[in-house]
Design a protein around this motif. Sequence first.
Motif, PDB file in Angstrom:
ATOM      1  N   TYR A  79      -0.690  -1.425  -1.129  1.00 43.15           N
ATOM      2  CA  TYR A  79       0.044  -1.404  -2.366  1.00 43.15           C
ATOM      3  C   TYR A  79       0.871  -0.708  -1.938  1.00 43.15           C
ATOM      4  CZ  TYR A  79      -1.905   3.588  -0.892  1.00 43.15           C
ATOM      5  OH  TYR A  79      -1.500   4.770   0.267  1.00 43.15           O
ATOM      6  N   GLU A  80       0.788   0.019  -0.750  1.00 39.73           N
ATOM      7  CA  GLU A  80       2.181   1.049   0.648  1.00 39.73           C
ATOM      8  C   GLU A  80       3.648  -0.572   0.185  1.00 39.73           C
ATOM      9  OE1 GLU A  80       2.989   2.433   3.763  1.00 39.73           O
ATOM     10  OE2 GLU A  80       1.462   4.237   2.388  1.00 39.73           O
ATOM     11  N   LEU A  81       2.892  -1.891   0.510  1.00 35.82           N
ATOM     12  CA  LEU A  81       4.095  -2.918   0.852  1.00 35.82           C
ATOM     13  C   LEU A  81       3.928  -3.337  -0.533  1.00 35.82           C
ATOM     14  CD1 LEU A  81       1.998  -4.957   3.275  1.00 35.82           C
ATOM     15  CD2 LEU A  81       4.220  -3.951   3.880  1.00 35.82           C
ATOM     16  N   GLU A  82       3.316  -3.296  -1.575  1.00 34.87           N
ATOM     17  CA  GLU A  82       3.581  -3.316  -3.250  1.00 34.87           C
ATOM     18  C   GLU A  82       5.281  -2.886  -3.174  1.00 34.87           C
ATOM     19  OE1 GLU A  82       1.850  -4.866  -7.167  1.00 34.87           O
ATOM     20  OE2 GLU A  82       1.055  -3.298  -5.703  1.00 34.87           O
ATOM     21  N   ASP A  83       4.860  -1.610  -3.440  1.00 36.01           N
ATOM     22  CA  ASP A  83       5.753  -0.892  -3.549  1.00 36.01           C
ATOM     23  C   ASP A  83       7.737  -0.749  -3.243  1.00 36.01           C
ATOM     24  OD1 ASP A  83       4.083   0.260  -4.906  1.00 36.01           O
ATOM     25  OD2 ASP A  83       3.649   2.589  -3.849  1.00 36.01           O
ATOM     26  N   ASP A  84       7.571  -1.371  -1.435  1.00 34.03           N
ATOM     27  CA  ASP A  84       8.422  -1.662  -0.301  1.00 34.03           C
ATOM     28  C   ASP A  84       9.561  -2.736  -0.577  1.00 34.03           C
ATOM     29  OD1 ASP A  84       8.087   1.219   0.450  1.00 34.03           O
ATOM     30  OD2 ASP A  84       7.492   0.480   2.096  1.00 34.03           O
ATOM     31  N   LEU A  85       8.399  -3.934  -1.320  1.00 33.53           N
ATOM     32  CA  LEU A  85       8.807  -5.049  -1.602  1.00 33.53           C
ATOM     33  C   LEU A  85       9.122  -6.087  -2.502  1.00 33.53           C
ATOM     34  CD1 LEU A  85       6.516  -6.481   1.259  1.00 33.53           C
ATOM     35  CD2 LEU A  85       8.901  -6.268   1.065  1.00 33.53           C
ATOM     36  N   THR A  86       9.187  -4.868  -4.053  1.00 35.78           N
ATOM     37  CA  THR A  86       9.143  -5.818  -5.359  1.00 35.78           C
ATOM     38  C   THR A  86      10.683  -6.500  -5.681  1.00 35.78           C
ATOM     39  OG1 THR A  86       9.461  -3.420  -5.921  1.00 35.78           O
ATOM     40  CG2 THR A  86       6.969  -4.492  -6.141  1.00 35.78           C
ATOM     41  N   GLN A  87      11.280  -5.218  -4.366  1.00 31.99           N
ATOM     42  CA  GLN A  87      12.942  -6.247  -5.106  1.00 31.99           C
ATOM     43  C   GLN A  87      13.372  -6.705  -3.659  1.00 31.99           C
ATOM     44  OE1 GLN A  87      14.687  -4.483  -7.551  1.00 31.99           O
ATOM     45  NE2 GLN A  87      12.911  -3.737  -7.709  1.00 31.99           N
ATOM     46  N   LYS A  88      12.057  -7.209  -3.161  1.00 28.63           N
ATOM     47  CA  LYS A  88      12.513  -8.259  -2.036  1.00 28.63           C
ATOM     48  C   LYS A  88      12.079 -10.059  -2.382  1.00 28.63           C
ATOM     49  CE  LYS A  88      13.007  -5.024   1.979  1.00 28.63           C
ATOM     50  NZ  LYS A  88      14.134  -4.301   0.976  1.00 28.63           N
ATOM     51  N   HIS A  89      11.313  -9.839  -3.608  1.00 26.87           N
ATOM     52  CA  HIS A  89      11.170 -11.249  -3.928  1.00 26.87           C
ATOM     53  C   HIS A  89       9.822 -11.324  -3.550  1.00 26.87           C
ATOM     54  CE1 HIS A  89      14.927 -12.469  -5.228  1.00 26.87           C
ATOM     55  NE2 HIS A  89      15.502 -12.058  -3.932  1.00 26.87           N
ATOM     56  N   PHE A  90       9.193 -10.120  -3.367  1.00 27.68           N
ATOM     57  CA  PHE A  90       7.420 -10.543  -3.528  1.00 27.68           C
ATOM     58  C   PHE A  90       7.084  -9.825  -4.820  1.00 27.68           C
ATOM     59  CE2 PHE A  90       8.755 -10.854   0.850  1.00 27.68           C
ATOM     60  CZ  PHE A  90       8.139 -11.766   1.702  1.00 27.68           C
ATOM     61  N   VAL A  91       5.746 -10.312  -5.052  1.00 31.31           N
ATOM     62  CA  VAL A  91       4.698  -9.864  -6.132  1.00 31.31           C
ATOM     63  C   VAL A  91       3.450 -10.192  -6.200  1.00 31.31           C
ATOM     64  CG1 VAL A  91       4.678 -12.189  -7.084  1.00 31.31           C
ATOM     65  CG2 VAL A  91       4.504 -10.306  -8.602  1.00 31.31           C
ATOM     66  N   ARG A  92       2.698  -8.976  -6.357  1.00 31.24           N
ATOM     67  CA  ARG A  92       1.738  -9.190  -6.289  1.00 31.24           C
ATOM     68  C   ARG A  92       1.216 -10.497  -7.429  1.00 31.24           C
ATOM     69  NH1 ARG A  92      -3.393  -5.169  -4.845  1.00 31.24           N
ATOM     70  NH2 ARG A  92      -2.075  -3.778  -3.938  1.00 31.24           N
ATOM     71  N   ILE A  93      -0.305 -11.424  -6.844  1.00 30.61           N
ATOM     72  CA  ILE A  93      -0.753 -12.217  -7.154  1.00 30.61           C
ATOM     73  C   ILE A  93      -2.332 -11.929  -8.086  1.00 30.61           C
ATOM     74  CG2 ILE A  93       1.202 -13.770  -7.169  1.00 30.61           C
ATOM     75  CD1 ILE A  93      -1.220 -15.443  -4.671  1.00 30.61           C
ATOM     76  N   SER A  94      -2.958 -11.535  -6.907  1.00 25.39           N
ATOM     77  CA  SER A  94      -4.285 -10.957  -7.158  1.00 25.39           C
ATOM     78  C   SER A  94      -4.600  -9.224  -6.030  1.00 25.39           C
ATOM     79  CB  SER A  94      -5.172 -11.761  -6.214  1.00 25.39           C
ATOM     80  OG  SER A  94      -5.020 -11.750  -4.799  1.00 25.39           O
ATOM     81  N   LYS A  95      -5.798  -9.124  -6.284  1.00 28.14           N
ATOM     82  CA  LYS A  95      -5.949  -7.479  -6.105  1.00 28.14           C
ATOM     83  C   LYS A  95      -5.610  -7.311  -4.766  1.00 28.14           C
ATOM     84  CE  LYS A  95      -9.640  -5.693  -8.193  1.00 28.14           C
ATOM     85  NZ  LYS A  95     -11.139  -5.700  -8.676  1.00 28.14           N
ATOM     86  N   SER A  96      -5.666  -8.678  -3.742  1.00 24.84           N
ATOM     87  CA  SER A  96      -6.020  -8.478  -2.271  1.00 24.84           C
ATOM     88  C   SER A  96      -4.527  -9.573  -1.637  1.00 24.84           C
ATOM     89  CB  SER A  96      -7.265  -9.166  -1.880  1.00 24.84           C
ATOM     90  OG  SER A  96      -7.417 -10.428  -2.117  1.00 24.84           O
TER      91      SER A  96
END
Length: 150
Positions: A84-101
Amino acid sequence: MKIFVKDKMNLSETEVEIRCKERDTEVEAVLEAVRGVGDTLIGEKENGDKEPVRISGVLYFEAVDRYVFAYTKSDYYRIRRPLYELEDDLTQKHFVRISKSVIVNLKAVKSVAPEDARRLKLLLRNGEWIVVSRNYVRDFKAGIGMKEAK
């Protein structure tokens, strides 16, 4: 676009100057690429060695049991940060969550194909397929500019 590189030995750190007539999408893409060059995480190899891992080289992050792993084209590293911490930091760097894991690097996706039960499957640059769960299809589509997120 013209690119000039000048070596100056008396600099304490590298400087980048961009001159443009107007700040268009091409200039923004160059800025984004330059800003992302130095972004790294500390990854841990299976033998315990620690190495810097360039975020732009990560295909996806996956949480397995209580650990988070970063998968690159040829290797994987354990990352000591929660997903969840990585998700917060990486959304502006072209990363998106695609599943719970799983969080995927959108720039690592070669193609998208439909899968059963309203899911999608993604072919990555390394030839690996990963699945976008149906609860995250909307987020993935918003990430690639197909749909607005809720």
